[in-house]
Write a protein that holds these residues in place. Sequence first.
Motif, mmCIF file in Angstrom:
data_model
loop_
_atom_site.group_PDB
_atom_site.id
_atom_site.type_symbol
_atom_site.label_atom_id
_atom_site.label_comp_id
_atom_site.label_asym_id
_atom_site.label_seq_id
_atom_site.Cartn_x
_atom_site.Cartn_y
_atom_site.Cartn_z
ATOM 1 N N UNK A 95 0.856 -1.160 0.095
ATOM 2 C CA UNK A 95 0.027 -0.152 0.063
ATOM 3 C C UNK A 95 0.818 1.348 -0.034
ATOM 4 N N UNK A 96 2.056 1.283 0.750
ATOM 5 C CA UNK A 96 2.897 2.296 0.953
ATOM 6 C C UNK A 96 3.578 2.575 -0.453
ATOM 7 N N UNK A 97 4.019 1.555 -1.150
ATOM 8 C CA UNK A 97 4.903 1.377 -2.633
ATOM 9 C C UNK A 97 3.749 2.101 -3.559
ATOM 10 N N UNK A 98 2.611 1.879 -3.408
ATOM 11 C CA UNK A 98 1.539 2.285 -4.228
ATOM 12 C C UNK A 98 1.155 3.847 -4.374
ATOM 13 N N UNK A 99 1.613 4.389 -3.352
ATOM 14 C CA UNK A 99 1.492 5.674 -3.201
ATOM 15 C C UNK A 99 2.314 6.655 -4.237
ATOM 16 N N UNK A 109 -8.231 7.330 -2.387
ATOM 17 C CA UNK A 109 -8.226 5.664 -2.193
ATOM 18 C C UNK A 109 -6.990 5.140 -1.800
ATOM 19 N N UNK A 110 -5.843 5.633 -1.985
ATOM 20 C CA UNK A 110 -4.622 5.199 -1.829
ATOM 21 C C UNK A 110 -4.275 5.446 -0.159
ATOM 22 N N UNK A 111 -4.411 6.743 0.050
ATOM 23 C CA UNK A 111 -4.401 6.925 1.617
ATOM 24 C C UNK A 111 -5.108 6.236 2.615
ATOM 25 N N UNK A 112 -6.525 5.785 2.047
ATOM 26 C CA UNK A 112 -7.280 5.017 2.809
ATOM 27 C C UNK A 112 -6.760 3.796 2.726
ATOM 28 N N UNK A 113 -6.035 3.079 1.707
ATOM 29 C CA UNK A 113 -5.629 1.707 1.900
ATOM 30 C C UNK A 113 -4.291 1.586 2.710
ATOM 31 N N UNK A 114 -3.630 2.801 2.709
ATOM 32 C CA UNK A 114 -2.438 2.804 3.476
ATOM 33 C C UNK A 114 -3.007 2.778 5.012
ATOM 34 N N UNK A 115 -3.894 3.410 5.478
ATOM 35 C CA UNK A 115 -4.683 3.490 6.598
ATOM 36 C C UNK A 115 -5.045 2.265 6.943
ATOM 37 N N UNK A 116 -5.699 1.640 6.125
ATOM 38 C CA UNK A 116 -6.394 0.406 6.542
ATOM 39 C C UNK A 116 -5.323 -0.662 6.846
ATOM 40 N N UNK A 117 -4.414 -0.838 5.941
ATOM 41 C CA UNK A 117 -3.351 -1.726 5.904
ATOM 42 C C UNK A 117 -2.613 -1.562 7.254
ATOM 43 N N UNK A 118 -2.059 -0.234 7.677
ATOM 44 C CA UNK A 118 -1.434 0.168 8.743
ATOM 45 C C UNK A 118 -2.334 -0.312 10.148
#
Length: 235
Positions: A95-99, A109-118
Amino acid sequence: MGNVRELLSSRMGPTTVKFDTGRGGTPDLTTQDIAAALAYVQDGLGRELLETLWWPESAARRRDYLRQGVIGLVAPEFNRQQVALSTARTEFGIAKASMGWGGGAVTDAQRKEVRRTELALELARAGTWPNNTMEQLGVLAGAVIDEMAMACPCKKCDGVRTQPAEDGLGVMRCDDCAGSGFEPLSGRKRAAAIGADCSAYSRFWQPVYVWMLGRMRALEEGAAAEFGRALTRAA
């Protein structure tokens, strides 16, 4: 049949008292009957714990079986946690690499995915036992078995595991013993039993200790129930 555990302890241990004489014309179980009934208890950790707690002379000859049973109980859960942690860590890294991949704009959407996976990674870390759990397994198992051996019935529920519901209707799980039926040891005593200080026990070892205690008690209770049914058939 009464307390089958005490029957196992009193008949199968060394004694100078003769227990297998008849009482009032009612046939009593002999030591041979009890040994035969025990043979019908399914092999596994439950039976090993039953013998360890109530027939230690036999359990002393079966230490390898007890060790294998404890490892067989704990290792799969330890491995499951490690896999879950590794998976969560990988998903967070992706998720971080995809930012802003390739210089692109960072999307919501990318920010939300980083937060979800974090958050998922934090949960996985919180639910993972210490890395050296398997190395400390002998100490942990010894402390858990000692607590099982010395356990006293819960003072609040008298060992029945439930208490009257607050609204007066029905019953609820006893909150003092968390439904175990036993008076729990303090964290300080458990910490001392595994050679740790209170803070280390609370922070690192309490989850694995409580998990092992609950499952080992359940397995021993299952074996005792199976033993009781076998004795009933033999009586």
